[in-house]
Design an enzyme around this catalytic site. Structure first.
Site, PDB file in Angstrom:
ATOM      1  CE  LYS A   9      -3.846  -2.435   2.160  1.00  0.00           C
ATOM      2  NZ  LYS A   9      -4.894  -2.461   3.202  1.00  0.00           N
ATOM      3  CE1 TYR A  49      -8.651  -3.874  -0.086  1.00  0.00           C
ATOM      4  CE2 TYR A  49      -7.943  -1.833  -1.115  1.00  0.00           C
ATOM      5  CZ  TYR A  49      -7.664  -2.958  -0.351  1.00  0.00           C
ATOM      6  OH  TYR A  49      -6.393  -3.161   0.137  1.00  0.00           O
ATOM      7  CG  ASN A 112      -4.052  -3.214   6.648  1.00  0.00           C
ATOM      8  OD1 ASN A 112      -3.885  -2.803   5.496  1.00  0.00           O
ATOM      9  ND2 ASN A 112      -4.894  -4.173   6.943  1.00  0.00           N
ATOM     10  CG  HIS A 115      -4.885  -6.653  -0.436  1.00  0.00           C
ATOM     11  ND1 HIS A 115      -6.030  -6.969   0.263  1.00  0.00           N
ATOM     12  CD2 HIS A 115      -4.957  -7.335  -1.594  1.00  0.00           C
ATOM     13  CE1 HIS A 115      -6.759  -7.793  -0.465  1.00  0.00           C
ATOM     14  NE2 HIS A 115      -6.132  -8.029  -1.602  1.00  0.00           N
ATOM     15  CD  GLU A 126      -7.802  -9.756  -4.091  1.00  0.00           C
ATOM     16  OE1 GLU A 126      -6.632 -10.134  -3.867  1.00  0.00           O
ATOM     17  OE2 GLU A 126      -8.649  -9.595  -3.187  1.00  0.00           O
TER      18      GLU A 126
END
Ligand code: CMP
Length: 139
Positions: A9, A49, A112, A115, A126
């Site tokens: 991220k 997402y 966080n 992913h 994905e």
């Protein structure tokens, strides 16, 4: 051999932790099949997402990712999906065990750090958002 999709991220890129995280995967024995740096569009962030659409954290989640630089990769190895998830640790860094990537390097829940696909079905959906079959076939 099993493959999984991973996204580092924007905070991972901004904090200069890309090498640290990739190094952990390499030391474990996972093979980097493909890797790219991309400024992720709002459309692709929403596609990635979409299962979280409507949840209270959805807006913040998209805003922490969209329009920012991320690192995208496909990793390969025995049980790559479950091994990668184990290495990453729990979604909430407060719950992630020491020794995991989030346990050691992250503190925020929405942002966080990383992913990874949680199942074969997630991987199939994905990775196609970011990689063409051609990019993955020859390697
Ligand atoms: P990730 O593994 O990328 O998958 C979905 C993301 O949504 C997750 O990591 C977090 O970044 C975010 N997320 C999941 N649950 C919450 C929550 N309860 N509050 C805020 N963000 C969340």
């Amino acid at each position: 051999m099993e493959r999984t999709f991973v996204m580092l991220k924007p905070s991972c890129v901004q904090r200069g932790l890309v090498g640290e995280v990739i190094s952990r995967f390499e030391r474990k024995g996972l093979r980097i099949v493909q890797l790219k740096v991309e400024k992720i569009s709002r459309e692709k962030a929403a596609e990635l997402y979409k299962v979280h659409y409507g949840k209270p954290f959805y807006g913040d989640l998209i805003n922490t990712i969209a329009g920012k630089t991320v690192v995208l990769m496909v990793l390969e190895g025995r049980k790559a999906i479950s091994i990668t998830r184990k290495m990453i640790g729990a979604t909430d860094p407060a719950e992630a065990e020491a020794g995991t990537i989030r346990g050691d390097l992250a503190i925020d829940l929405t942002d966080n750090l990383i992913h990874a696909s949680d199942s074969q079905e997630s991987y199939e959906r994905e990775h196609k958002i970011f990689f063409s079959e051609g990019e993955l076939q020859t390697l």
